[in-house]
Design an enzyme around this catalytic site. Structure first.
Site, short mmCIF file in Angstrom:
data_model
loop_
_atom_site.label_atom_id
_atom_site.label_comp_id
_atom_site.label_asym_id
_atom_site.label_seq_id
_atom_site.Cartn_x
_atom_site.Cartn_y
_atom_site.Cartn_z
N ASP A 241 -13.97 14.76 -3.01
CA ASP A 241 -14.13 16.10 -3.56
C ASP A 241 -15.42 16.11 -4.38
OD1 ASP A 241 -13.52 18.75 -4.62
OD2 ASP A 241 -11.43 18.29 -4.16
N ILE A 242 -15.65 17.18 -5.11
CA ILE A 242 -16.85 17.22 -5.95
C ILE A 242 -16.71 16.17 -7.06
CG2 ILE A 242 -17.29 19.64 -5.41
CD1 ILE A 242 -16.20 20.33 -8.21
N ASP B 239 -3.48 4.37 -1.90
CA ASP B 239 -4.41 4.76 -0.84
C ASP B 239 -4.42 6.29 -0.69
OD1 ASP B 239 -5.99 4.85 1.46
OD2 ASP B 239 -4.31 4.33 2.79
N LEU B 240 -5.15 6.99 -1.57
CA LEU B 240 -5.20 8.45 -1.52
C LEU B 240 -6.54 8.99 -1.02
CD1 LEU B 240 -3.29 9.35 -4.81
CD2 LEU B 240 -2.39 9.02 -2.51
N LYS B 241 -7.51 8.12 -0.84
CA LYS B 241 -8.79 8.48 -0.22
C LYS B 241 -9.41 9.75 -0.83
CE LYS B 241 -7.50 6.54 4.31
NZ LYS B 241 -6.04 6.30 4.11
N CYS B 242 -9.62 9.73 -2.13
CA CYS B 242 -10.16 10.92 -2.79
C CYS B 242 -11.54 11.30 -2.24
CB CYS B 242 -10.26 10.68 -4.29
SG CYS B 242 -8.66 10.51 -5.08
N ARG C 161 -3.29 -6.12 13.77
CA ARG C 161 -2.17 -6.26 14.70
C ARG C 161 -2.06 -7.72 15.14
NH1 ARG C 161 -1.78 -1.73 13.22
NH2 ARG C 161 -1.63 0.21 14.41
N LYS D 244 0.85 -1.19 0.00
CA LYS D 244 0.00 0.00 0.00
C LYS D 244 0.88 1.24 0.00
CE LYS D 244 -2.16 1.62 3.75
NZ LYS D 244 -1.89 3.09 3.81
N ARG E 131 2.62 -1.17 10.84
CA ARG E 131 3.68 -1.16 11.83
C ARG E 131 4.04 -2.53 12.39
NH1 ARG E 131 1.23 4.40 14.28
NH2 ARG E 131 -0.64 3.38 13.48
N THR F 165 -10.36 3.46 10.87
CA THR F 165 -10.25 2.60 12.05
C THR F 165 -9.76 3.37 13.27
OG1 THR F 165 -8.10 1.87 11.18
CG2 THR F 165 -9.98 0.40 10.87
#
Length: 239
Positions: free
Chosen positions: A65-66, A60-63, A185, A33, A215, A123
């Protein structure tokens, strides 16, 4: 994407640190990712180099917007040849539909478009935060389920959710609808800034499509060993 290997979150600030980490996995075909920090630092270059190493990529840019802006962004992202991209479900159905249209428009003839999934709730979001800060009075699980159904109705391939909502989403959406779960985890690991966390074994039991692990692998003393432990637990292999 079902039965996909654990997706390693490359949460590094530079290409140099990323490839120093990946060198330990020489010969492995990884699913990784690339999030905002790394992409904003390195741009498309990092994707090109990862593909040369035979990595599958979740960008993973999580757009959010309009619709017009998201359409144009996704049309551009489609040309990067990644496997998976995402938007925020909170952008609504028209925005999600525009994202899908952009991906389809930007995918070259004969090529498979990236799978498109929607972030339901991060999360790191707790029920208290949802109600008192975001002023969403609907319970967290119900909000996530509603966003998931909205994403499916909008034509998306799946959602990002926590393991704790995945079982119900799987039950109330189509069998092909993806559930991609961060916040993974091992049992002895710290939660850090995640709230709704789970182990790979819990994710497998809940019918999750794919897990994202950061992590617990990237900050482990022996990352390759940690990765293999997670793979075994995810696949249900007894030690």
């Amino acid at each position: 994407m079902n039965n996909t290997p654990p997706i390693i979150a490359l949460d590094f600030p530079s290409a140099q640190e990323t490839f120093a980490f990946l060198k330990q996995f020489d010969g492995e075909n990884l699913f990784v990712k690339v999030g905002m920090e790394l992409f904003y630092q390195e741009g498309p270059y990092i994707l090109e180099q990862l593909k040369k190493q035979n990595c599958r990529i979740f960008l993973d840019l999580k757009c959010h917007d309009i619709p017009t802006t998201v359409y144009k962004a996704m049309k551009r992202l489609a040309g990067f040849g990644v496997s998976l991209v995402n938007v925020h479900a909170a952008g609504g159905s028209r925005m999600m539909e525009a994202a899908l249209e952009g991906l389809e428009a930007g995918t070259a003839a004969g090529q498979k478009r990236p799978s498109l999934i929607a972030v339901t709730q991060l999360t790191s979001t707790s029920p208290e935060m949802l109600q008192h800060e975001l002023l969403i009075k609907t319970p967290l699980e119900e909000t996530v389920l509603r966003y998931s159904k909205l994403a499916e109705e909008s034509g998306l391939d799946g959602v990002v959710c926590s393991v704790h909502e995945a079982e119900r989403i799987c039950r109330e959406t189509s069998p092909s609808f993806l559930t991609v779960t961060p916040g993974i985890r091992l049992a002895d690991d710290k939660k850090n800034d995640q709230v709704r966390v789970a182990t790979p074994a819990m994710a497998r039991e809940k019918g999750v499509s794919a897990i994202v692990v950061g992590r617990s692998i990237t900050q482990a003393e022996e990352p390759v060993s940690a990765y293999r432990n997670i793979v075994r637990e995810w696949e249900g292999i007894k030690a």
